[in-house]
Design an enzyme around this catalytic site. Structure first.
Site, short mmCIF file in Angstrom:
data_model
loop_
_atom_site.label_atom_id
_atom_site.label_comp_id
_atom_site.label_asym_id
_atom_site.label_seq_id
_atom_site.Cartn_x
_atom_site.Cartn_y
_atom_site.Cartn_z
N SER A 151 1.60 -11.73 11.35
CA SER A 151 2.18 -10.72 10.48
C SER A 151 3.48 -11.25 9.87
O SER A 151 3.49 -12.32 9.26
CB SER A 151 2.39 -9.42 11.26
OG SER A 151 2.76 -8.36 10.43
N ARG A 221 7.81 5.10 12.16
CA ARG A 221 6.90 4.40 13.07
C ARG A 221 5.48 4.96 12.97
O ARG A 221 4.50 4.19 13.01
CB ARG A 221 7.41 4.51 14.50
CG ARG A 221 6.52 3.83 15.53
CD ARG A 221 6.35 2.36 15.25
NE ARG A 221 5.67 1.67 16.33
CZ ARG A 221 5.32 0.40 16.30
NH1 ARG A 221 5.59 -0.32 15.23
NH2 ARG A 221 4.71 -0.16 17.32
N ASP A 321 -8.51 -5.86 9.10
CA ASP A 321 -7.08 -5.75 8.79
C ASP A 321 -6.94 -5.35 7.33
O ASP A 321 -7.23 -6.13 6.43
CB ASP A 321 -6.39 -7.09 9.06
CG ASP A 321 -4.88 -7.04 8.84
OD1 ASP A 321 -4.37 -6.00 8.38
OD2 ASP A 321 -4.23 -8.07 9.11
N HIS A 354 -4.97 -4.61 11.86
CA HIS A 354 -3.88 -5.58 11.81
C HIS A 354 -3.39 -5.97 13.20
O HIS A 354 -3.05 -7.13 13.44
CB HIS A 354 -2.72 -5.00 10.99
CG HIS A 354 -1.60 -5.94 10.77
ND1 HIS A 354 -1.75 -7.14 10.11
CD2 HIS A 354 -0.29 -5.88 11.13
CE1 HIS A 354 -0.59 -7.77 10.06
NE2 HIS A 354 0.31 -7.03 10.68
N ASP A 355 -3.37 -5.03 14.11
CA ASP A 355 -2.86 -5.31 15.47
C ASP A 355 -3.76 -6.25 16.27
O ASP A 355 -3.40 -6.62 17.39
CB ASP A 355 -2.68 -4.00 16.24
CG ASP A 355 -1.27 -3.45 16.13
OD1 ASP A 355 -0.43 -4.12 15.51
OD2 ASP A 355 -1.01 -2.36 16.66
#
Length: 381
Positions: A151, A221, A321, A354-355
């Protein structure tokens, strides 16, 4: 597979001022680092791991006083792991502007004796790389066997190969992008707006008021966290399941309290993040993300921007992602191939969005392990 075990950070002090891309100067600053493994006699087995938005220098291991403090990439870095600390000397650096010990908005400004707060200058990926280079100098490392990150960390790895081409043998860039899309900048702007509009923000000088803009940081967040997950992953984890303490699983409350499991999850993630992260740091790091665009100085031509690179590259992306989609990684691959660079590319079919770059996926880890095996053979690690 065993963890690296108990680790301890160290604080490095730098008296030489650092001129930032904005023209501002940071003087007499500190960076917190952690190291794992041993630097060989030739100093050829060093690997720099660059962190993403909310991470830090604490890449692997645990702290003696907190057995729950596992490093953010502990499944990747350690003895016998894909980045094997029995063979490589690994460095994690907490970037300038962060809230985990390196000089940032929470630090005291020497000119006032009060926290910098909103006076802390905007920093960029390039500023971080210059600061990291000074860490390498302090360790006597002329050239990294690899610079690696996922990232935002991947952006730093790519920037290293551009800014210090003779100091990077391999660049490992995972789940990243050559620049943020308009959509990604928009997500960051909405997150920043949540913080800036929190009454407890006080223009960024909330430390003096004894408060934190937790409401804004919490929403920021929650917004970010949605973008880190895939739609399929969220459907599997939560679906439309209702959250009911009374066991009535099929009835709505007809209110604006938490109704769905996914709402509960996002609120939990937001609350947890707001307890440990700093709002000014969030603003700084998201702006650094926005500004990263190495092709900007070349009229948007990424091939021209990468023309002077010397490293070999591993570029990896994940199929689900959508924050930094595989197509963005392929832009980097194409530009490198246009420059006749040595590039390995993998798009990993993983459901976690994405994680996924943080998770223990066998295909992903086997890819990284095999690539480091090649590097180890090159440097005699």
């Amino acid at each position: 597979m065993e963890s690296i075990g108990i680790v301890a950070p160290q604080t490095m002090h730098f008296a030489e001022p650092l001129r930032l891309q904005s023209g501002s100067v940071i003087g007499n600053y500190q960076l917190v680092v952690e190291t794992y493994g041993e630097l060989n006699a030739a100093r050829s087995n060093a690997v720099l791991v660059c962190h993403a938005l909310n991470a830090s220098h604490h890449v692997a291991g645990i702290y003696a006083d907190d057995p729950r403090s596992t490093g953010w990439w502990d499944n990747m870095v350690g003895p016998g792991k894909p980045l094997d600390t029995n063979r490589f000397f690994v460095i994690g650096v907490n970037n300038l502007g962060s809230c985990f010990g390196s000089t940032g908005p929470m630090s005291d400004d020497p000119s006032t004796g009060q926290p910098y707060g909103a006076r802390f200058p905007v920093v960029t990926v390039e500023d971080w790389v210059h600061a990291q280079a000074r860490v390498a100098d302090a360790f006597g490392i002329d050239r990294f066997a690899a610079v690696m990150g996922g990232s935002l960390g991947g952006m730093q790895a790519l920037a290293w190969s551009l800014m210090y081409p003779d100091r990077v043998a391999h660049c490992i860039d995972i789940a990243s992008t050559p620049k943020l899309s308009a959509q990604n900048i928009a997500f960051n702007e909405v997150a920043r707006s949540a913080i800036l509009s929190d009454p407890d923000f006080h223009g960024g000088n909330y430390y003096a008021h004894g408060v934190k803009p937790k409401r804004g940081l919490r929403v920021a967040r929650m917004i970010g966290h949605i973008t880190y997950l895939s739609d399929d992953d969220m459907a599997e984890k939560f679906g439309r399941a209702l959250r009911r303490a009374d066991g009535a699983l099929d009835a709505y409350n007809f209110s604006f309290d938490v109704e769905f499991e996914v709402e509960s999850y996002l609120r939990y993630q937001g609350d947890k993040f707001a307890d440990y992260f700093d709002a000014n740091t969030y603003l700084l790091i998201t702006r650094a993300l926005d500004y990263f665009d190495p092709a900007k100085a070349f009229d948007g031509n990424l091939t021209a921007a990468l023309a002077h690179t010397q490293a070999k590259y591993l570029i990896a992306s994940f199929s689900t992602d959508w924050r930094f989609a595989p197509a963005r990684s392929r832009e980097i691959v194409k530009a490198l191939l246009d420059n006749k660079r040595t590039v390995s590319y993998a798009e990993i079919d993983a459901p976690h969005g994405h994680d996924a770059f943080l998770l223990d996926d066998a295909r992903y880890h086997n890819l990284i392990r095999a690539y480091y095996e090649r590097i180890a053979n090159e440097v005699g690690a």
